[in-house]
Design a protein around this motif. Structure first.
Motif, PDB file in Angstrom:
ATOM      1  N   ILE A  91       0.594   9.681  17.457  1.00  0.00           N
ATOM      2  CA  ILE A  91       0.410  10.034  16.050  1.00  0.00           C
ATOM      3  C   ILE A  91      -0.940  10.729  15.927  1.00  0.00           C
ATOM      4  CG2 ILE A  91      -0.635   7.805  15.456  1.00  0.00           C
ATOM      5  CD1 ILE A  91       0.721   8.036  12.702  1.00  0.00           C
ATOM      6  N   SER A  92      -1.002  11.792  15.162  1.00  0.00           N
ATOM      7  CA  SER A  92      -2.268  12.520  15.009  1.00  0.00           C
ATOM      8  C   SER A  92      -3.261  11.672  14.209  1.00  0.00           C
ATOM      9  CB  SER A  92      -2.038  13.849  14.289  1.00  0.00           C
ATOM     10  OG  SER A  92      -1.629  13.631  12.947  1.00  0.00           O
ATOM     11  N   PHE A  93      -4.520  12.000  14.339  1.00  0.00           N
ATOM     12  CA  PHE A  93      -5.573  11.262  13.631  1.00  0.00           C
ATOM     13  C   PHE A  93      -5.335  11.336  12.123  1.00  0.00           C
ATOM     14  CE2 PHE A  93      -9.615  10.819  11.488  1.00  0.00           C
ATOM     15  CZ  PHE A  93     -10.214   9.749  12.149  1.00  0.00           C
ATOM     16  N   GLU A  94      -4.998  12.525  11.636  1.00  0.00           N
ATOM     17  CA  GLU A  94      -4.784  12.702  10.191  1.00  0.00           C
ATOM     18  C   GLU A  94      -3.591  11.892   9.703  1.00  0.00           C
ATOM     19  OE1 GLU A  94      -5.168  15.136  12.373  1.00  0.00           O
ATOM     20  OE2 GLU A  94      -7.151  15.928  11.815  1.00  0.00           O
ATOM     21  N   CYS A  95      -2.480  11.944  10.446  1.00  0.00           N
ATOM     22  CA  CYS A  95      -1.284  11.189  10.050  1.00  0.00           C
ATOM     23  C   CYS A  95      -1.531   9.688  10.128  1.00  0.00           C
ATOM     24  CB  CYS A  95      -0.103  11.570  10.931  1.00  0.00           C
ATOM     25  SG  CYS A  95       0.555  13.225  10.599  1.00  0.00           S
ATOM     26  N   CYS A  96      -2.372   9.284  11.075  1.00  0.00           N
ATOM     27  CA  CYS A  96      -2.724   7.867  11.199  1.00  0.00           C
ATOM     28  C   CYS A  96      -3.452   7.393   9.946  1.00  0.00           C
ATOM     29  CB  CYS A  96      -3.598   7.658  12.437  1.00  0.00           C
ATOM     30  SG  CYS A  96      -4.117   5.939  12.712  1.00  0.00           S
ATOM     31  N   MET A  97      -4.391   8.203   9.464  1.00  0.00           N
ATOM     32  CA  MET A  97      -5.137   7.838   8.266  1.00  0.00           C
ATOM     33  C   MET A  97      -4.226   7.835   7.030  1.00  0.00           C
ATOM     34  SD  MET A  97      -8.189   7.149   9.273  1.00  0.00           S
ATOM     35  CE  MET A  97      -7.472   6.583  10.827  1.00  0.00           C
ATOM     36  N   ILE A  98      -3.296   8.779   6.985  1.00  0.00           N
ATOM     37  CA  ILE A  98      -2.347   8.824   5.864  1.00  0.00           C
ATOM     38  C   ILE A  98      -1.467   7.584   5.866  1.00  0.00           C
ATOM     39  CG2 ILE A  98      -0.333  10.036   4.926  1.00  0.00           C
ATOM     40  CD1 ILE A  98      -1.640  12.651   5.897  1.00  0.00           C
ATOM     41  N   GLN A  99      -0.974   7.209   7.045  1.00  0.00           N
ATOM     42  CA  GLN A  99      -0.128   6.012   7.148  1.00  0.00           C
ATOM     43  C   GLN A  99      -0.909   4.766   6.760  1.00  0.00           C
ATOM     44  OE1 GLN A  99       1.125   4.185  11.007  1.00  0.00           O
ATOM     45  NE2 GLN A  99       3.185   4.788  10.377  1.00  0.00           N
ATOM     46  N   LEU A 100      -2.139   4.671   7.226  1.00  0.00           N
ATOM     47  CA  LEU A 100      -2.990   3.525   6.894  1.00  0.00           C
ATOM     48  C   LEU A 100      -3.199   3.425   5.391  1.00  0.00           C
ATOM     49  CD1 LEU A 100      -4.867   1.226   7.922  1.00  0.00           C
ATOM     50  CD2 LEU A 100      -6.705   2.921   8.000  1.00  0.00           C
ATOM     51  N   PHE A 101      -3.493   4.566   4.771  1.00  0.00           N
ATOM     52  CA  PHE A 101      -3.696   4.583   3.317  1.00  0.00           C
ATOM     53  C   PHE A 101      -2.416   4.176   2.586  1.00  0.00           C
ATOM     54  CE2 PHE A 101      -3.230   6.734  -0.745  1.00  0.00           C
ATOM     55  CZ  PHE A 101      -4.380   6.321  -1.413  1.00  0.00           C
ATOM     56  N   ALA A 102      -1.280   4.769   2.986  1.00  0.00           N
ATOM     57  CA  ALA A 102      -0.021   4.534   2.279  1.00  0.00           C
ATOM     58  C   ALA A 102       0.408   3.072   2.361  1.00  0.00           C
ATOM     59  CB  ALA A 102       1.071   5.437   2.854  1.00  0.00           C
ATOM     60  N   VAL A 103       0.324   2.491   3.549  1.00  0.00           N
ATOM     61  CA  VAL A 103       0.740   1.092   3.714  1.00  0.00           C
ATOM     62  C   VAL A 103      -0.094   0.170   2.848  1.00  0.00           C
ATOM     63  CG1 VAL A 103       0.834  -0.850   5.332  1.00  0.00           C
ATOM     64  CG2 VAL A 103       1.692   1.381   6.031  1.00  0.00           C
ATOM     65  N   HIS A 104      -1.414   0.345   2.868  1.00  0.00           N
ATOM     66  CA  HIS A 104      -2.278  -0.536   2.080  1.00  0.00           C
ATOM     67  C   HIS A 104      -2.187  -0.222   0.587  1.00  0.00           C
ATOM     68  CE1 HIS A 104      -4.503  -2.970   5.041  1.00  0.00           C
ATOM     69  NE2 HIS A 104      -4.149  -2.000   5.860  1.00  0.00           N
ATOM     70  N   PHE A 105      -1.889   1.019   0.253  1.00  0.00           N
ATOM     71  CA  PHE A 105      -1.721   1.374  -1.156  1.00  0.00           C
ATOM     72  C   PHE A 105      -0.490   0.677  -1.744  1.00  0.00           C
ATOM     73  CE2 PHE A 105       0.330   4.429  -4.189  1.00  0.00           C
ATOM     74  CZ  PHE A 105      -0.510   4.163  -5.263  1.00  0.00           C
ATOM     75  N   PHE A 106       0.643   0.840  -1.091  1.00  0.00           N
ATOM     76  CA  PHE A 106       1.878   0.258  -1.619  1.00  0.00           C
ATOM     77  C   PHE A 106       1.859  -1.269  -1.583  1.00  0.00           C
ATOM     78  CE2 PHE A 106       3.692   4.494  -0.269  1.00  0.00           C
ATOM     79  CZ  PHE A 106       3.850   4.961  -1.554  1.00  0.00           C
ATOM     80  N   THR A 107       1.321  -1.851  -0.520  1.00  0.00           N
ATOM     81  CA  THR A 107       1.245  -3.316  -0.469  1.00  0.00           C
ATOM     82  C   THR A 107       0.219  -3.847  -1.462  1.00  0.00           C
ATOM     83  OG1 THR A 107      -0.274  -3.146   1.431  1.00  0.00           O
ATOM     84  CG2 THR A 107       2.044  -3.544   1.913  1.00  0.00           C
TER      85      THR A 107
END
Length: 311
Positions: A91-107
């Motif tokens: 996973i690219s660095f940028e996509c990793c940060m997006i996934q991290l943000f999205a998971v913690h945002f929705f939860t």
């Protein structure tokens, strides 16, 4: 915001390193994802097309809970399913940060929505005469806005501090997704302060809200002593569903974030509950024991059959 990172991608080890088992998991996770999206969307459509349910604050919040479950699952599960085809899961660095943000945002939003649902049940059972005046549309709308803002603030704080970390060497994550503690282990700096921040921002919040919710349901159950047998059964059925969802959501969160960085070796197995299994189980918990939702679903299905027959 720039840091000293030279890592452009991360490599996931995944859930297991067995190609034969991964093929089985591919089928299993695909079915789970389809059931999760389908189940949650059915709940949303059923409530939207049932005015009697839509006017109820409990079902108003349930719409958002179902949407959040679908979004949480969609940020993680499709990537896992695709990775089952590849030996090298990146996973690219940028996509990793997006996934991290999205998971913690929705939860993060879901935590507040679950709290709002607990408050709704408290008012309905402990202050029934004032329920309609307290749980009005304005308050429900404000609680949803607070949930989205709270989830955003929770997640953006995590991202801002994570972006300050330098990743200059190791890029292999013993996980199937980008999460805070696995990333902290790869940072080329002392992460003690960041670990404390994670505990304060995620672990402490999980613990406090979990015990507040447990205490609120304790007060609700205590107040049921004066209710009739029929009223007790209906209240216990509703609260039982909510308590089940709360336990399924918060216990894995507490095990994951309210601990030292190296104290829990099978963290990714616990996160499976929060990101994959809980979004699947929520529709089942709220529909299988809920006569109103099942009745509304049957009516909606009959309408759809009639419409389809016309064409």
């Amino acid at each position: 915001m720039k840091n000293q990172s030279c890592v452009t991608e991360f490599i996931f080890l995944g859930l297991l390193q067995d190609s034969k088992v991964e093929k089985i998991l591919f089928v299993l996770f695909s079915l789970v994802y389809l059931a999760t999206i389908g189940g949650n969307m059915i709940i949303v459509m059923t409530i939207i097309y049932s005015p009697a349910l839509l006017d109820s604050p409990m079902y108003f919040f349930l719409i958002f809970l179902s949407l959040l479950d679908a979004c949480t699952s969609s940020t993680v599960t499709p990537k896992i399913i695709v990775d089952f085809f590849y030996k090298r899961k990146t996973i690219s660095f940028e996509c990793c940060m997006i996934q991290l943000f999205a998971v913690h945002f929705f939860t993060g939003v879901e935590v507040i929505v679950l709290s709002a649902m607990a408050y709704d049940r408290y008012v309905a059972i402990c202050k029934p005469l004032h329920y309609s005046s307290i749980m009005n549309r304005s308050l429900c709308g404000n609680l949803v806005v607070v949930a989205w803002v709270g989830g955003f603030l929770h997640s953006i704080i995590q991202i801002i501090f994570t972006l300050q970390l330098p990743f200059c060497g190791p890029n292999v994550i013993d996980h199937y997704m980008c999460d805070l503690f696995p990333l902290l282990k790869l940072a080329c700096t002392d992460t003690h302060f960041f670990a404390i921040l994670v505990f304060a921002n995620s672990g402490t919040i999980c613990i406090i809200i979990f015990f507040l919710l447990v205490a609120s349901y304790g007060v609700i159950l205590f107040s049921l002593r004066a209710q009739s047998s029929e009223g007790k059964f209906k209240a216990l059925s509703t609260c039982g569903s909510h308590i089940t969802v709360v336990v399924l959501f918060f216990v894995p969160c507490i095990l994951t974030y309210a601990r030292p960085t190296s104290a829990f070796s099978f963290e990714k197995n616990a996160v499976v509950f929060t990101t994959i299994l809980t979004p699947l189980l929520n529709p089942m918990v709220y529909t299988f024991r809920n006569k109103e939702v099942k009745s509304a679903f049957r009516k909606m299905r009959k309408k759809l059959i009639v419409v389809s027959d016309k064409y």
